[in-house]
Every structure is written in C-alpha cells, then in structure tokens.
Design a protein around this motif. Structure first.
Motif, mmCIF file in Angstrom:
data_model
loop_
_atom_site.group_PDB
_atom_site.id
_atom_site.type_symbol
_atom_site.label_atom_id
_atom_site.label_comp_id
_atom_site.label_asym_id
_atom_site.label_seq_id
_atom_site.Cartn_x
_atom_site.Cartn_y
_atom_site.Cartn_z
ATOM 1 N N THR A 230 54.796 15.853 66.632
ATOM 2 C CA THR A 230 55.329 16.710 67.693
ATOM 3 C C THR A 230 56.622 16.114 68.274
ATOM 4 O OG1 THR A 230 54.018 15.496 69.315
ATOM 5 C CG2 THR A 230 53.043 17.501 68.415
ATOM 6 N N GLY A 231 56.815 14.803 68.095
ATOM 7 C CA GLY A 231 58.032 14.167 68.589
ATOM 8 C C GLY A 231 57.991 13.792 70.055
ATOM 9 N N SER A 232 56.870 14.114 70.730
ATOM 10 C CA SER A 232 56.830 13.864 72.173
ATOM 11 C C SER A 232 56.094 12.564 72.524
ATOM 12 C CB SER A 232 56.137 15.036 72.884
ATOM 13 O OG SER A 232 54.807 15.130 72.399
ATOM 14 N N VAL A 274 62.667 4.315 74.295
ATOM 15 C CA VAL A 274 62.434 5.107 73.082
ATOM 16 C C VAL A 274 62.637 6.608 73.313
ATOM 17 C CG1 VAL A 274 60.890 3.411 72.015
ATOM 18 C CG2 VAL A 274 59.924 5.221 73.432
ATOM 19 N N GLY A 275 62.643 7.007 74.604
ATOM 20 C CA GLY A 275 62.938 8.407 74.904
ATOM 21 C C GLY A 275 61.775 9.367 74.733
#
Length: 302
Positions: A230-232, A274-275
């Motif tokens: 999901t990238g989150s 890491v964002g």
C-alpha cells in the motif's frame, strides 16, 4: 580559464575535535539545520564519520564528525582512534572545541598539541556552550584557548543550542576552504545511508537513561526494511546487540517496558525520515564481548 560559472565559490571539509562531550555532535546538527549526528549525554557515542552538509551563499561546508579522541581500552576503541587519525589527515579545517563552562585542562592541551601532526589543515578554535556560561567564564576561556596554539585562524565563542554566533562560525570557515564547486547536490544533508541513520536513531534511543556500563556495549543492526504494498507503512526489523545477558535484561526492562519505550522514541524520529508510518520490531541479542572480537566488529560494521 572560465570562472564565470562559479564565482569564488569555496567548498571543503571541516571536522570538530575535542574531549568527549564538548558538544561536537550538537554543533554539527545545528549547522546542518537537521539532525544528522546522534547526541547523548553519554560521552563517546559517535562512532562513524558522518558527513553533515551545510550550504551557504559562498559555497559548501562538509562536516566530518569524528568520535571523541580518547585512550583506547578495547579493539573498538583502537579502531575509533584510527578512524579519527584518517579523518584528520584529510580535512581542510580542524575546529578544536572547548566548553565555556569548564577550565582548559590537560586533555584539551594534549589534543591541541596533537593538531601539529596535521600540517595541511587550518586550525580554528571554538568555545562552545556559551549559553550556559557567564561573561567572565567566556572571556577567561577565550584567553586560555587562544594561548594553546599560535596558529589559530580564528577563536569563536558560540552556542549551538541557542544558535548564537553560528553564522559567524560558518562565515569564518568558508574562506578557509579551497575554491571549487559544491561537493554535494543541493538538498543533501548527509552521505550516510538510510539504514545507518535508522540504526543510529535506535542506538540513541536505547542509550537514553541507561546505566553507565552500557554505552559502548550497544550496537544496532538493521535486519530488514520493507515498504508494504500500500506504500503507507514501512516494516523495519532491527537487532540491538549487547555483550552480556545482564545488559540484555536492562535493555528489555520489566516485562519489556523499556524496549517498548525505546521503540516508541526511535519510531517517532524514523517516520519523518522514511516518509511513512513505521512498524518497528526490535530484537535484543547478546554477542559476547563483541568490542574485543575482530570478527564480530567486522560484522557490526566497524
């Protein structure tokens, strides 16, 4: 020759030296404007040459952060001192730091004298922690420091905490650098890898509030970093390596409470890096006497 593209820009390397705990890492972070070096109230927590990058209108300062110079008691200590030797031989400016709050002592004198061994570097003296000292103390310190060597290009009092005189330092350092274009692209603050920075953040969190026998006995390895589909969310698995079972139980704490605190503190600093949100899994393992064992030192990156 065409100098039009970079009019009088200068860039080069500077390192801060001094007894452990004189505020070198705090100064590096203040100049860079972002946390790149871990700070701790435990001396000798800096282990590798972290480069912090300071961009100014007149050019670029690359800060090489060395471990404090000390008398080595272990193989790790010896390797740290070798690292210092190597760094000092390569930089353009060596900035010697003394805290305004303490009289200049034999340790300071020894380090100031040793700078003669690095002939190519220009020497600057810095009186740190002026926010915690009286005007009399600062004046006294400036006089003492000035007398340590004849070849100081400048002697500067400052506070990294309140940023007082930080600009003065940068303005004094830049003209001492060789002419040339920037060494790093705009926006880069350190050349440390993301894994190294995460490992250092975890080590700093693990050092906070522990008893004195631990600082040198903690190493951190990053075993796995993966961003979920999901990238989150980023999953990070890390090991906190100590030398003895008794240290393992200190780090873990009663029913794991201390380790949870370490994880929460570290996660808060890793997430902006890491964002994404971070799932941090910490594992504590014992590597007997790792500081004295060349094989283990190599595996842990020293």
């Amino acid at each position: 020759m065409d100098h039009a593209s970079a009019p009088d820009k200068r860039s080069g390397f500077v390192t801060f030296v001094g007894r452990p705990n004189v505020g070198k890492s705090t100064l590096t972070n203040a100049l860079v404007g972002e946390k790149v070096a871990i700070t701790s109230d435990k001396p000798q927590t800096t282990r590798r040459a972290i480069r912090g990058i300071v961009n100014r209108p007149g050019g670029q300062l690359v800060i090489v952060d060395t471990p404090g110079i000390h008398r080595p008691r272990t193989l790790l200590g010896q390797r740290l001192n070798d690292l210092v030797e190597q760094v000092l031989g390569d930089v353009d400016v060596i900035a010697f730091c003394v805290p305004a709050t303490e009289k200049v002592g034999p340790g300071d004198r020894r380090i100031a004298d040793s700078l003669s061994g690095y002939a190519r570097a220009k020497k600057v003296a810095i009186v740190t922690k002026t926010d915690a000292a009286s005007r009399e103390q600062i004046t006294e310190r400036l006089i003492e420091v000035d007398a340590l060597r004849e070849d100081w290009h400048a002697v500067i009092p400052l506070s990294a905490l309140t940023h007082d005189q930080l600009d003065v330092l940068a303005d004094e350092l830049l003209p001492l650098m060789p002419e040339g274009p920037a060494l790093y692209e705009e926006g880069v603050v350190t050349d440390e890898s993301l894994e190294d920075r995460i490992a250092e953040i975890i080590r700093e969190a693990a050092l906070e509030g522990v008893r004195d026998e631990l600082p040198h006995s903690i190493a951190v390895t990053i075993d796995d970093i993966a961003t979920r589909e999901t990238g989150s969310m980023t999953d990070i698995h890390a090991s906190v390596v100590v030398e003895r079972d008794s240290q393992k139980s200190i780090i873990i704490g009663h029913k794991g409470s201390r380790l949870r605190d370490v994880g929460a503190r570290a996660r808060a600093q890793i997430e902006p890096l890491v964002g994404t949100r971070v799932f941090l899994k910490l594992h504590v393992r014992v590597a007997k006497e790792w500081q004295r064992d060349p094989k283990q030192l190599g595996r842990l990156g020293f």
